[in-house]
Design a protein around this motif. Structure first.
Motif, PDB file in Angstrom:
ATOM      1  N   LEU A  68     -15.972 -43.964  47.926  1.00 54.77           N
ATOM      2  CA  LEU A  68     -16.112 -42.837  48.846  1.00 54.77           C
ATOM      3  C   LEU A  68     -17.574 -42.547  49.161  1.00 54.77           C
ATOM      4  O   LEU A  68     -17.921 -42.197  50.290  1.00 54.77           O
ATOM      5  N   CYS A  69     -18.428 -42.662  48.149  1.00 52.43           N
ATOM      6  CA  CYS A  69     -19.857 -42.428  48.321  1.00 52.43           C
ATOM      7  C   CYS A  69     -20.562 -42.850  47.043  1.00 52.43           C
ATOM      8  O   CYS A  69     -19.921 -43.195  46.036  1.00 52.43           O
ATOM      9  N   THR A  70     -21.885 -42.817  47.062  1.00 53.39           N
ATOM     10  CA  THR A  70     -22.699 -43.088  45.878  1.00 53.39           C
ATOM     11  C   THR A  70     -23.606 -41.892  45.644  1.00 53.39           C
ATOM     12  O   THR A  70     -24.223 -41.377  46.587  1.00 53.39           O
ATOM     13  N   ALA A  71     -23.665 -41.435  44.395  1.00 55.93           N
ATOM     14  CA  ALA A  71     -24.536 -40.323  44.016  1.00 55.93           C
ATOM     15  C   ALA A  71     -25.664 -40.859  43.145  1.00 55.93           C
ATOM     16  O   ALA A  71     -25.433 -41.678  42.250  1.00 55.93           O
ATOM     17  N   VAL A  72     -26.892 -40.404  43.406  1.00 56.77           N
ATOM     18  CA  VAL A  72     -28.059 -40.839  42.635  1.00 56.77           C
ATOM     19  C   VAL A  72     -28.811 -39.606  42.148  1.00 56.77           C
ATOM     20  O   VAL A  72     -29.284 -38.795  42.954  1.00 56.77           O
ATOM     21  N   VAL A  73     -28.903 -39.470  40.826  1.00 60.03           N
ATOM     22  CA  VAL A  73     -29.671 -38.380  40.235  1.00 60.03           C
ATOM     23  C   VAL A  73     -31.014 -38.934  39.782  1.00 60.03           C
ATOM     24  O   VAL A  73     -31.075 -39.843  38.944  1.00 60.03           O
ATOM     25  N   ASP A  74     -32.099 -38.417  40.344  1.00 63.85           N
ATOM     26  CA  ASP A  74     -33.464 -38.785  39.960  1.00 63.85           C
ATOM     27  C   ASP A  74     -33.980 -37.695  39.027  1.00 63.85           C
ATOM     28  O   ASP A  74     -34.256 -36.574  39.455  1.00 63.85           O
ATOM     29  N   LEU A  75     -34.092 -38.022  37.735  1.00 69.82           N
ATOM     30  CA  LEU A  75     -34.464 -37.005  36.750  1.00 69.82           C
ATOM     31  C   LEU A  75     -35.908 -36.560  36.921  1.00 69.82           C
ATOM     32  O   LEU A  75     -36.227 -35.395  36.638  1.00 69.82           O
ATOM     33  N   ASP A  76     -36.795 -37.445  37.350  1.00 67.26           N
ATOM     34  CA  ASP A  76     -38.194 -37.067  37.529  1.00 67.26           C
ATOM     35  C   ASP A  76     -38.404 -36.309  38.834  1.00 67.26           C
ATOM     36  O   ASP A  76     -39.159 -35.337  38.891  1.00 67.26           O
ATOM     37  N   GLY A  77     -37.719 -36.742  39.875  1.00 67.72           N
ATOM     38  CA  GLY A  77     -37.810 -36.017  41.137  1.00 67.72           C
ATOM     39  C   GLY A  77     -36.941 -34.781  41.171  1.00 67.72           C
ATOM     40  O   GLY A  77     -37.072 -33.951  42.070  1.00 67.72           O
ATOM     41  N   LYS A  78     -36.045 -34.654  40.194  1.00 65.55           N
ATOM     42  CA  LYS A  78     -35.106 -33.527  40.085  1.00 65.55           C
ATOM     43  C   LYS A  78     -34.306 -33.346  41.383  1.00 65.55           C
ATOM     44  O   LYS A  78     -34.259 -32.267  41.976  1.00 65.55           O
ATOM     45  N   THR A  79     -33.673 -34.455  41.794  1.00 67.04           N
ATOM     46  CA  THR A  79     -32.845 -34.425  42.999  1.00 67.04           C
ATOM     47  C   THR A  79     -31.533 -35.153  42.740  1.00 67.04           C
ATOM     48  O   THR A  79     -31.445 -36.023  41.868  1.00 67.04           O
ATOM     49  N   LEU A  80     -30.507 -34.784  43.522  1.00 63.33           N
ATOM     50  CA  LEU A  80     -29.268 -35.553  43.610  1.00 63.33           C
ATOM     51  C   LEU A  80     -29.089 -35.962  45.060  1.00 63.33           C
ATOM     52  O   LEU A  80     -29.047 -35.104  45.945  1.00 63.33           O
ATOM     53  N   SER A  81     -28.994 -37.269  45.289  1.00 63.98           N
ATOM     54  CA  SER A  81     -28.814 -37.803  46.631  1.00 63.98           C
ATOM     55  C   SER A  81     -27.396 -38.348  46.767  1.00 63.98           C
ATOM     56  O   SER A  81     -26.837 -38.891  45.815  1.00 63.98           O
ATOM     57  N   ILE A  82     -26.833 -38.214  47.949  1.00 63.61           N
ATOM     58  CA  ILE A  82     -25.518 -38.773  48.243  1.00 63.61           C
ATOM     59  C   ILE A  82     -25.663 -39.772  49.379  1.00 63.61           C
ATOM     60  O   ILE A  82     -26.218 -39.451  50.441  1.00 63.61           O
ATOM     61  N   ILE A  83     -25.176 -40.984  49.144  1.00 64.27           N
ATOM     62  CA  ILE A  83     -25.224 -42.058  50.135  1.00 64.27           C
ATOM     63  C   ILE A  83     -23.803 -42.352  50.582  1.00 64.27           C
ATOM     64  O   ILE A  83     -22.938 -42.664  49.760  1.00 64.27           O
ATOM     65  N   GLU A  84     -23.541 -42.254  51.868  1.00 66.71           N
ATOM     66  CA  GLU A  84     -22.235 -42.588  52.434  1.00 66.71           C
ATOM     67  C   GLU A  84     -22.333 -43.964  53.068  1.00 66.71           C
ATOM     68  O   GLU A  84     -23.090 -44.181  53.991  1.00 66.71           O
ATOM     69  N   GLY A  85     -21.538 -44.909  52.556  1.00 62.22           N
ATOM     70  CA  GLY A  85     -21.656 -46.294  52.958  1.00 62.22           C
ATOM     71  C   GLY A  85     -22.280 -47.099  51.836  1.00 62.22           C
ATOM     72  O   GLY A  85     -22.613 -46.565  50.770  1.00 62.22           O
ATOM     73  N   ASN A  86     -22.438 -48.402  52.032  1.00 61.39           N
ATOM     74  CA  ASN A  86     -22.957 -49.264  50.973  1.00 61.39           C
ATOM     75  C   ASN A  86     -24.379 -48.849  50.594  1.00 61.39           C
ATOM     76  O   ASN A  86     -25.273 -48.839  51.454  1.00 61.39           O
ATOM     77  N   PRO A  87     -24.611 -48.528  49.323  1.00 60.71           N
ATOM     78  CA  PRO A  87     -25.919 -47.984  48.931  1.00 60.71           C
ATOM     79  C   PRO A  87     -27.069 -48.980  49.031  1.00 60.71           C
ATOM     80  O   PRO A  87     -28.232 -48.566  49.056  1.00 60.71           O
ATOM     81  N   LYS A  88     -26.763 -50.277  49.087  1.00 61.68           N
ATOM     82  CA  LYS A  88     -27.865 -51.239  49.235  1.00 61.68           C
ATOM     83  C   LYS A  88     -28.283 -51.392  50.699  1.00 61.68           C
ATOM     84  O   LYS A  88     -29.283 -52.039  50.989  1.00 61.68           O
ATOM     85  N   GLU A  89     -27.520 -50.737  51.603  1.00 63.17           N
ATOM     86  CA  GLU A  89     -27.809 -50.841  53.035  1.00 63.17           C
ATOM     87  C   GLU A  89     -28.113 -49.502  53.693  1.00 63.17           C
ATOM     88  O   GLU A  89     -28.744 -49.456  54.743  1.00 63.17           O
TER      89      GLU A  89
END
Length: 350
Positions: A319-340
């Motif tokens: 459905l999506c990919t979630a990325v938590v960056d502990l140093d940047g203190k962010t959560l990003s959501i990628i819709e679609g293939n995360p390598k693209e």
């Protein structure tokens, strides 16, 4: 098959759980009803079972147990049903799918196969997660930014009609989490115990990893689960595997990247052999994991046609990919293939 861009709904502060659920249900009434109508496991298996006499002891126990332990979240369910105009029975059933389906004779369920790659090293601290589910959920999810009256606020990726969140989320204490299903055999499941959705809803109000662990391991869960707990304030990631009867096992994530699919890795529990999970676990061992871009390429890998890490049907879909960056203190959501693809949303965690 591509899902529509996620909608965000800000709700609260609310006077009680019922109001929060009601407002969410009313806002997403169309999506909730569509999800319920198109959920074949609900329509073909769970509803017929729920309408049979043999379901009464299980459904009564699940209702009483969860209502007693989490009355506010139970009221959220009631509010969601009333606000959306959906049947409370159907709302209850989709929230207890993993606790009910194992007890339906000859039931056939499709696992929710998520993948996570986690690392806390000197130069990178990241948790990256593919949210995989039945294709019926494509277009039937949304983001809730909730403010209960206790002062905490949370952001949660939510399946239509379900409690926030059976997928991933974070709160204003700096705690985030992602989740992976695991496949215990039938006798490892405690009939009528606490539901996984109620436990993960409770995590949205945890203050830190220690508080989250205490909530998980005292929950009297019906069925096991895997929790990836992330604290951006202390720069920690804790992997917690659970089973019924309050069994828990812990792995503190460090500089060696840790991949988790949908099999128990460190808690000794009898489990079903999930070929999909085993294949993804094996594939992850041969892919690079030195950087954030490597993690996204790993989660976007579709090299194995039968059991790819990044899924596009016919039964399961990322459905999506979630990325938590502990140093940047962010959560990003990628819709679609995360390598693209680039992130659709980037939320500060604070």
């Amino acid at each position: 098959m591509e899902s529509k861009t996620l909608e965000i709904f800000e709700v609260g502060p609310c006077k009680d759980g019922f109001e929060m659920g009601f407002l969410i249900g009313r806002r997403f009434s169309t999506i909730i009803k569509s999800r319920l109508q198109n959920d074949l496991i609900l329509q073909k298996q769970m509803l017929p079972f729920a309408q049979s006499p043999q379901s009464i002891p299980l459904l009564t126990s699940l209702s009483q147990t969860n209502m007693a332990k989490y009355p506010i979240y139970w009221d959220e369910l009631r509010g969601t049903a009333q606000g959306s105009g959906a049947s409370f029975l159907e709302i209850m059933l989709v929230n207890f799918r993993k606790e009910i389906v194992p007890f339906i004779p000859k039931a056939n369920d499709v696992n929710d196969d998520c993948s996570d790659i986690l690392v806390v090293g000197e130069s990178v601290a990241v948790a990256a997660h593919n949210e995989d589910a039945n294709v019926a959920l494509v277009g039937h999810t949304y983001l809730i930014r909730g403010s209960p009256r206790n002062g905490v606020t949370f952001t949660a990726y939510t399946y239509a009609g379900e409690l926030p969140s059976c997928a991933f989320g974070f709160n204003s204490h700096g705690l985030a989490f992602t989740l992976n299903s695991v496949p215990p055999v039938r006798h490892e499941i405690a009939a009528g115990g606490v539901g996984r959705n109620f436990i993960s809803r409770d995590l949205l109000e945890a203050q830190n990893i220690d508080d989250a662990v205490a909530r998980i391991c005292s929950s009297e869960a019906s069925v096991g689960h895997n929790y990836n707990l992330i604290d951006v304030n202390t720069r920690r990631i804790m992997n917690v595997e659970t089973a019924s009867r309050n069994r828990c096992s812990f792995h503190e994530v460090g500089a060696v990247p840790f991949f988790h699919a949908n099999m128990y890795l460190h808690l000794k529990v009898q489990q079903e052999q999930d070929e999909n999970s085993l294949s993804r676990q094996k594939r992850a061992t041969v892919l690079p994991t030195a950087s954030r871009s490597d993690f996204l390429s790993l989660l976007g890998d579709n090299n194995d046609e039968k059991y790819p890490i990044y899924m596009k049907g016919p039964l399961l879909h990322t459905l999506c990919t979630a990325v938590v960056d502990l140093d940047g203190k962010t959560l990003s959501i990628i819709e679609g293939n995360p390598k693209e693809r680039e992130a659709t949303f980037v939320f500060p965690i604070s």
